[in-house]
Motif scaffolding. Sequence first.
Motif, mmCIF file in Angstrom:
data_model
loop_
_atom_site.group_PDB
_atom_site.id
_atom_site.type_symbol
_atom_site.label_atom_id
_atom_site.label_comp_id
_atom_site.label_asym_id
_atom_site.label_seq_id
_atom_site.Cartn_x
_atom_site.Cartn_y
_atom_site.Cartn_z
ATOM 1 N N ARG A 8 -9.562 -12.916 -55.896
ATOM 2 C CA ARG A 8 -10.850 -12.269 -56.163
ATOM 3 C C ARG A 8 -10.709 -11.026 -57.031
ATOM 4 N NH1 ARG A 8 -12.787 -10.385 -51.609
ATOM 5 N NH2 ARG A 8 -14.964 -10.770 -52.031
ATOM 6 N N THR A 73 -15.221 -6.832 -47.888
ATOM 7 C CA THR A 73 -14.354 -7.234 -49.005
ATOM 8 C C THR A 73 -12.946 -7.574 -48.507
ATOM 9 O OG1 THR A 73 -15.605 -5.820 -50.504
ATOM 10 C CG2 THR A 73 -13.406 -6.456 -51.225
ATOM 11 N N ASP A 77 -11.101 -11.152 -48.636
ATOM 12 C CA ASP A 77 -9.750 -11.298 -49.223
ATOM 13 C C ASP A 77 -8.857 -12.130 -48.300
ATOM 14 O OD1 ASP A 77 -10.371 -9.730 -51.420
ATOM 15 O OD2 ASP A 77 -9.346 -7.929 -50.693
#
Length: 286
Positions: A8, A73, A77
């Motif tokens: 990402r 986030t 991940d």
Amino acid sequence: TMPFLSIRGVQLYYEDTGGPGEPIVFSHGLLWNSHLYSQQIEALRGRYRCIAYDHRGQGRSAAPPGKAIDLRTVYEDAVAFIQALGLAPCHFVGLSQGGFVGLRVAARHPELLRSLTLLDTCASSESLWNLSRYWLLTATTHWLGLRPVVDRLMSIYFGPTFMKDPARAAEREELRRQLLQNPRDVWRAMQGVITRRGVTEELSRITTPTLILVGEEDVVTRPETAETLHTRIQGSRLVRLPHVGHMSNLEQPELVNRAIHRFLSGLTPSRHEALALDTRVAVSAP
């Protein structure tokens, strides 16, 4: 080799022992890195494939410049990391921030996990009292780095038993040095952790076999918060460790290694293992 995985838009650093054993993914706590688990990996690598990674913006994992790195986030991940390396279903071990990640993976992506081990972690957001204290630490780090706050952090992270043991002075010095290696930029990870949303209402969705460990001297995620996890996660097992603070795996590595080993050994065999057993039974039947 120093493997990095592009996840990402960020290069995540990880270490992988390889081998044919079932994979265990190790997810570290705030201000540490994959090295946090070296003693667990040493103890478990004979039977398991051990993979430890650094969260974005911590350790050797990069992060795009700018604002705070929110916990969502970091959780996303982890999901992408497990998928990219084809590790599912894996055992997942998370301490503190790593546990925040593990809880979210277990609640939202049960297919990725075979078991969940939570060390000194919780499902709630920070209390206002903690939030104000941690904001101050974060702001100081942003402007001045960790040096002005490192002794405060040591006393928060480690229990008095460990902090006062004269035999462990060299160990404390080394851990203090490791904390100081964090760049000033780590404030972004700190901010993301302290402003996380709670996930207590998601705990009833967790069906993954779960082991919960907590130090009796933990002042960051107190034993009561571990009790809450244990009550809300069906079938979970709780182990309280006496004379241990927040960094249980560093303070009492043997106890923690034994607990994890016992928990993993007691799990029902995976489908893969069960099939192998079935064929052996069939062959040996008269």
